[in-house]
Design a protein around this motif. Structure first.
Motif, mmCIF file in Angstrom:
data_model
loop_
_atom_site.group_PDB
_atom_site.id
_atom_site.type_symbol
_atom_site.label_atom_id
_atom_site.label_comp_id
_atom_site.label_asym_id
_atom_site.label_seq_id
_atom_site.Cartn_x
_atom_site.Cartn_y
_atom_site.Cartn_z
ATOM 1 N N VAL B 90 -56.608 46.532 -62.900
ATOM 2 C CA VAL B 90 -55.793 46.973 -64.035
ATOM 3 C C VAL B 90 -54.328 46.670 -63.716
ATOM 4 O O VAL B 90 -53.826 47.057 -62.659
ATOM 5 N N ILE B 91 -53.700 45.968 -64.615
ATOM 6 C CA ILE B 91 -52.263 45.713 -64.479
ATOM 7 C C ILE B 91 -51.569 46.536 -65.562
ATOM 8 O O ILE B 91 -51.769 46.304 -66.756
ATOM 9 N N GLY B 92 -50.803 47.526 -65.134
ATOM 10 C CA GLY B 92 -50.130 48.428 -66.077
ATOM 11 C C GLY B 92 -48.618 48.313 -65.936
ATOM 12 O O GLY B 92 -48.114 47.981 -64.851
ATOM 13 N N MET B 93 -47.916 48.592 -67.005
ATOM 14 C CA MET B 93 -46.471 48.367 -66.960
ATOM 15 C C MET B 93 -45.632 49.643 -66.988
ATOM 16 O O MET B 93 -44.781 49.835 -66.154
ATOM 17 N N GLY B 94 -45.839 50.511 -67.937
ATOM 18 C CA GLY B 94 -45.009 51.715 -68.008
ATOM 19 C C GLY B 94 -43.899 51.572 -69.036
ATOM 20 O O GLY B 94 -43.469 50.460 -69.349
ATOM 21 N N PRO B 95 -43.411 52.704 -69.544
ATOM 22 C CA PRO B 95 -42.476 52.657 -70.671
ATOM 23 C C PRO B 95 -41.128 52.012 -70.377
ATOM 24 O O PRO B 95 -40.515 51.426 -71.263
ATOM 25 N N VAL B 96 -40.648 52.120 -69.152
ATOM 26 C CA VAL B 96 -39.324 51.561 -68.850
ATOM 27 C C VAL B 96 -39.426 50.069 -68.512
ATOM 28 O O VAL B 96 -38.452 49.325 -68.611
ATOM 29 N N CYS B 97 -40.605 49.629 -68.132
ATOM 30 C CA CYS B 97 -40.794 48.234 -67.708
ATOM 31 C C CYS B 97 -40.298 47.260 -68.784
ATOM 32 O O CYS B 97 -40.574 47.437 -69.968
ATOM 33 N N GLY B 98 -39.587 46.255 -68.336
ATOM 34 C CA GLY B 98 -39.104 45.225 -69.244
ATOM 35 C C GLY B 98 -37.686 45.449 -69.716
ATOM 36 O O GLY B 98 -37.068 44.564 -70.301
ATOM 37 N N GLY B 106 -38.530 45.701 -63.816
ATOM 38 C CA GLY B 106 -39.538 44.714 -64.222
ATOM 39 C C GLY B 106 -40.834 44.772 -63.451
ATOM 40 O O GLY B 106 -41.541 43.778 -63.330
ATOM 41 N N LYS B 107 -41.185 45.943 -62.940
ATOM 42 C CA LYS B 107 -42.364 46.003 -62.077
ATOM 43 C C LYS B 107 -43.669 46.161 -62.851
ATOM 44 O O LYS B 107 -43.735 46.879 -63.842
ATOM 45 N N SER B 108 -44.704 45.498 -62.336
ATOM 46 C CA SER B 108 -46.074 45.720 -62.794
ATOM 47 C C SER B 108 -46.782 46.551 -61.730
ATOM 48 O O SER B 108 -46.486 46.412 -60.536
ATOM 49 N N GLY B 127 -41.729 39.888 -60.699
ATOM 50 C CA GLY B 127 -42.157 38.709 -61.451
ATOM 51 C C GLY B 127 -42.210 39.036 -62.929
ATOM 52 O O GLY B 127 -42.074 40.196 -63.337
ATOM 53 N N TYR B 128 -42.414 38.006 -63.747
ATOM 54 C CA TYR B 128 -42.267 38.184 -65.190
ATOM 55 C C TYR B 128 -43.556 38.577 -65.903
ATOM 56 O O TYR B 128 -43.544 38.868 -67.097
ATOM 57 N N PHE B 129 -44.679 38.542 -65.199
ATOM 58 C CA PHE B 129 -45.958 38.692 -65.887
ATOM 59 C C PHE B 129 -46.056 40.025 -66.651
ATOM 60 O O PHE B 129 -46.394 40.050 -67.837
ATOM 61 N N GLY B 130 -45.788 41.120 -65.953
ATOM 62 C CA GLY B 130 -45.969 42.436 -66.572
ATOM 63 C C GLY B 130 -45.091 42.638 -67.804
ATOM 64 O O GLY B 130 -45.585 42.983 -68.883
ATOM 65 N N PRO B 131 -43.779 42.421 -67.676
ATOM 66 C CA PRO B 131 -42.934 42.576 -68.860
ATOM 67 C C PRO B 131 -43.344 41.651 -70.009
ATOM 68 O O PRO B 131 -43.359 42.070 -71.167
ATOM 69 N N TYR B 132 -43.694 40.403 -69.692
ATOM 70 C CA TYR B 132 -44.112 39.492 -70.770
ATOM 71 C C TYR B 132 -45.403 39.986 -71.439
ATOM 72 O O TYR B 132 -45.566 39.885 -72.648
ATOM 73 N N LEU B 133 -46.314 40.494 -70.630
ATOM 74 C CA LEU B 133 -47.568 41.024 -71.192
ATOM 75 C C LEU B 133 -47.268 42.218 -72.095
ATOM 76 O O LEU B 133 -47.841 42.378 -73.174
ATOM 77 N N LYS B 134 -46.337 43.050 -71.646
ATOM 78 C CA LYS B 134 -45.978 44.220 -72.448
ATOM 79 C C LYS B 134 -45.390 43.784 -73.796
ATOM 80 O O LYS B 134 -45.786 44.299 -74.846
ATOM 81 N N PHE B 135 -44.479 42.825 -73.753
ATOM 82 C CA PHE B 135 -43.866 42.403 -75.012
ATOM 83 C C PHE B 135 -44.814 41.531 -75.840
ATOM 84 O O PHE B 135 -44.550 41.262 -77.011
ATOM 85 N N SER B 136 -45.907 41.137 -75.215
ATOM 86 C CA SER B 136 -46.973 40.467 -75.972
ATOM 87 C C SER B 136 -47.846 41.483 -76.714
ATOM 88 O O SER B 136 -48.684 41.099 -77.524
#
Lengths: 65, 725
Positions: B90-98, B106-108, B127-136
């Motif tokens: 599971v890759i989770g981001m959190g409300p502040v991420c991004g 920017g942590k995943s 890295g950019y994966f988590g924030p990009y996934l969140k904004f996706s």
């Protein structure tokens, strides 16, 4: 004799905070020094005198992930 | 669900990747830091779906690691093993991420059942994966199942499509694979920064210590750089699922992509920290110059730098691997944040580094790092006092998908076994694993990459090697237990904890195993002498693990909390907590989410997830008191050689604290007396910490503790009740 972080350290005439840090090999940059409870500004470690019998508290903060 | 041709950037390159499954979803903006939905991808059944986040889950688990633990609980059964298809990553981001306004946002957070421990492991990674996934459009991604052959999962965040593609003949090693993913999925040169991938190299599939590499494209260096979710073997799980890469493309990032409730507050708070970093970093931790590697010389000075499998805390030649050598190797003057807006910018990289060994010998590459842990683990702890060699090990560990911390600690264990005659050239396939033998170390690493010989044995980790060496070579199990630096199955990270009882607890009580990110108390305990009693240590072992857990709920990095301090921090009542920064975090959380928490509720948010994770460990059959005991090497001197290296300190302790007069005694007698004393104190520490956490003496959370936190769900209570909680 002075006390540094609860342990004794021999005192000498003219001793400064910098001397204490050097003797104890306290090289960490995030330090807080108090002499008998009084905060010593970081930019005066080279000159701040440490009196005989002083209780010196050298607080190391944390670093790293 | 719809099937269609791949919606990717470079049509010709994508054409070689057959579409196995496709899914379309509605794109919509993030609202106050949340999407309130999760993306689920089963690479075995090829099912792709989305599911809403229930209000109760959002309220109690907050995000990031909290979501990861909740989703993992629901996915697995008590008998699930790490390599069962139902085990999830599971890759989770959190409300502040991004957020791009406050450094380190920017942590995943990656969660899975660990191959090393059998319980949940969690890693935070840039890295950019988590924030990009969140904004996706998603707050978390669940990866489950096992594919029949290698696949690539592609999320096109602007189009709202998810695809499972057949993998091609791309190299498995991450420095090449991450580049390939950019090449395939970016539409043009300018688009490369919009693509980020997750991958694990060839070594991740051949060992149990595999890490994940999260990429971020650096347009100035023109290279896809890598940050690692390092601990516990999640990369091994990834490769077991036959996932070659997970890729996201997202374009349109702005400072308000989180749609926060109060952007001006976030901007104002961020600006304050930016100014603080610019004003003070050069005189404080030099994070912008060399990152966490600044700690190498500090740890050596304080007798905390692991040397020769944690026997010693310093090395006379440690200066050869101090931060200045790495500073001379990395490229300065380039923005080095692993997410946008991080002024601390500690992700350093050496460019044009020419490799001298292995499959890429002669290539000039960009090497991300090394972090302190890598220098200590792959340097002093194995007797390698050469910065260039450490850099080469760092590169190959990363591209092979191997955790540098576990690699360092298990190599150190092998070297001590060699020293004691347990290993020899016959048993290692010719590798002479003597202290500092860099050729042998690099060759062992390449064998992990190739999946050959002793590389396969060592790649099982310290715990399994102990069993193998006892069973096959007749080694003394007690000695192996004493010198094998693992707890719960996870290798220790790189600090000598012998002289700090609190840190022994911080390491060994950490839920996932001995990683320092729950608590780092050595200075507070051993140097400052500020927590002398069991109760004071227990309080620290309550507060700091809870506080530090919170970063993982939000998608935040811990470094801007404690690697920079405000000018007036010294005058505060609790400078070790950096109160101004704690308030910053409270303010940012409230400004993003529109909620109104205070610093106490911050701790309660963490305590819910922490206790839930603890019960999940118990549900998986671990997490008992016996699992919280360290090997003696991390508590005190195992050998006469170690005792005599600090004889003055140990003799004094025996005389003044143990009531044992060391004069006229043999070192063996003194070792025994000291060990009895220290082991007894550790048990008292366990009692004090469990009590403070609201757990029974057996280490089981009490039902009343769960009730107080509002996580007394029937399935949770059932687990603890059965264990006397």
């Amino acid at each position: 004799m002075i006390t540094v972080n609860s342990e004794p350290l021999p005192w000498h005439d003219g001793m400064t905070v910098r001397d204490v840090l050097t003797v104890r090999k306290y090289a960490f940059p995030l330090l807080i020094v108090r002499i008998d409870g009084i905060l010593v500004p970081r930019d005066s470690y080279d000159s701040a005198p440490v009196p005989d019998g002083a209780v010196v508290d050298v607080v190391h903060l944390m670093s790293g992930g | 669900m719809s099937r269609e041709t791949p919606a990717a950037g470079n049509g010709d390159l994508v054409a070689g990747h057959a579409l196995l499954a496709g899914f379309r979803y509605e794109t919509r903006p993030v609202v106050r830091g949340y999407n309130d939905r999760v993306l689920c991808v089963d690479v075995g059944t090829l099912e792709i779906s989305e599911k809403p986040v229930p209000g109760e889950m959002k309220a109690k688990f907050t995000g990031g690691k909290g979501y990861g633990m909740r989703l993992l609980w629901d996915a697995v059964k008590p008998e699930t093993k790490w390599n069962d298809p139902e085990n999830e990553i599971v890759i989770g981001m959190g409300p502040v991420c991004g957020n791009t306004n406050y450094p380190g946002s920017g942590k995943s957070l990656v969660v899975s059942l660990s191959p090393l421990t059998g319980v949940p492991i969690d890693c935070n990674v840039g890295g950019y994966f988590g924030p990009y996934l969140k904004f996706s459009g998603f707050d978390a991604l669940e990866l489950r199942g096992r594919a029949k052959s290698d696949v690539i999962v592609y999320i096109s965040g602007n189009e709202g499509t998810v695809q499972i593609l057949e993998a091609g003949d791309e190299s498995q090693d991450s420095h090449l694979l991450a580049e390939n993913m950019v090449e395939i999925f970016a539409r043009d040169e300018k688009d490369r920064q919009h693509v980020s991938s997750v991958s694990a190299g060839s070594g991740a599939g051949n060992t149990l210590i595999g890490c994940l590499n999260f990429s971020f494209y650096d347009p100035r260096r023109k290279v896809a750089r890598l940050k690692q979710a390092g601990r516990g073997g999640i990369g091994t799980v990834f490769r077991d699922k036959r996932i070659k890469a997970v890729v996201v493309r997202y374009e349109g990032l702005s400072s308000s992509s989180n749609n926060p409730a109060d952007l001006p507050v976030i901007q104002k708070t961020g600006l304050k920290l930016h100014r603080e970093i610019i004003a003070h970093d050069d005189e404080q931790c030099r994070m912008r110059e060399i990152g966490t590697a600044h700690l190498v010389e500090v740890m050596n000075d304080y007798d905390l730098l692991p040397t020769h499998n944690f026997k010693f805390g310093s090395h006379p030649d440690a200066g050869k691997i101090d931060s200045h050598h790495f500073s001379a190797m990395v490229t300065h003057g380039l923005p080095d944040g692993c997410w946008f807006g991080c002024t601390l910018a500690c992700a350093k990289a050496a460019d044009g580094f020419e490799l001298t060994t292995g499959p890429y010998k002669g290539s000039k590459v960009t090497v991300d790092g090394p972090e302190y842990e890598t220098v200590a683990g792959c340097g002093s702890n194995i007797g390698i006092l050469d910065a260039r060699t450490v850099m080469e090990i760092n590169f190959y560990c990363d591209t092979y998908g191997i955790d540098t911390i576990s690699f360092g600690t298990l190599t150190a264990f092998c070297m001590e076994c060699w020293e004691k005659g347990i290993l020899n050239a016959d048993r290692t396939g010719g590798l002479e694993l003597t202290w500092g033998n860099s050729d042998a170390v690099l060759e062992m690493l390449h064998r992990m990459g190739r999946g050959e010989g002793f590389g396969l044995t060592a790649g099982q980790g310290v715990r399994r090697m102990k069993a193998i060496f006892a069973r096959e070579y007749g080694a003394d199990p007690k000695l192996l237990q004493d010198i094998g630096c693992e707890c719960k199955g996870l290798e220790y990270s790189q600090y000598v904890s012998k002289e700090s009882l609190a840190q022994q607890g911080g390491y060994s009580m950490a839920l996932k195993g001995p990683q320092h990110d729950e608590a780092w108390l050595i200075f507070m305990d051993m140097v400052n002498n500020h927590i002398p009693t069991f109760e004071a240590k227990a309080e620290a072992l309550y507060y700091f693990p809870m506080f530090r857990t919170w970063f993982g709920l939000q998608g935040l990095c811990k470094l801007p909390w404690n690697d920079i301090e405000p000018a007036d921090n010294a005058g505060t009542s609790e400078p070790a907590k950096v109160p101004e920064h704690v308030q910053n975090y409270v303010d940012i959380f409230n400004a993003v989410t529109g909620r109104s928490i205070d610093k106490d509720e911050l701790i309660r948010q963490s305590a819910r997830v922490y206790n839930f994770q603890k019960v999940l460990c118990l549900r998986m059959g671990r997490g008992r008191r016996a699992d919280d005991r360290p090997p003696y090497r991390m508590m005190g001197p195992v050998t006469v050689e170690e005792y005599e290296s600090r004889a003055e300190r140990y003799d004094k302790q025996l005389l003044e604290q143990v009531g044992f007069d060391p004069s006229g005694r043999t070192s063996e007698e003194k070792l025994e007396a000291l060990r009895k004393y220290r082991e007894d104190r550790y048990e008292k520490l366990l009692d004090a910490v469990y009590k403070r956490k609201g757990w029974t003496p057996a280490g089981i959370p009490k039902v009343e503790t769960l009730k107080d936190l509002g996580i007394d769900y029937p399935e949770v209570v059932e687990v603890v009740k059965a264990l006397g909680g």
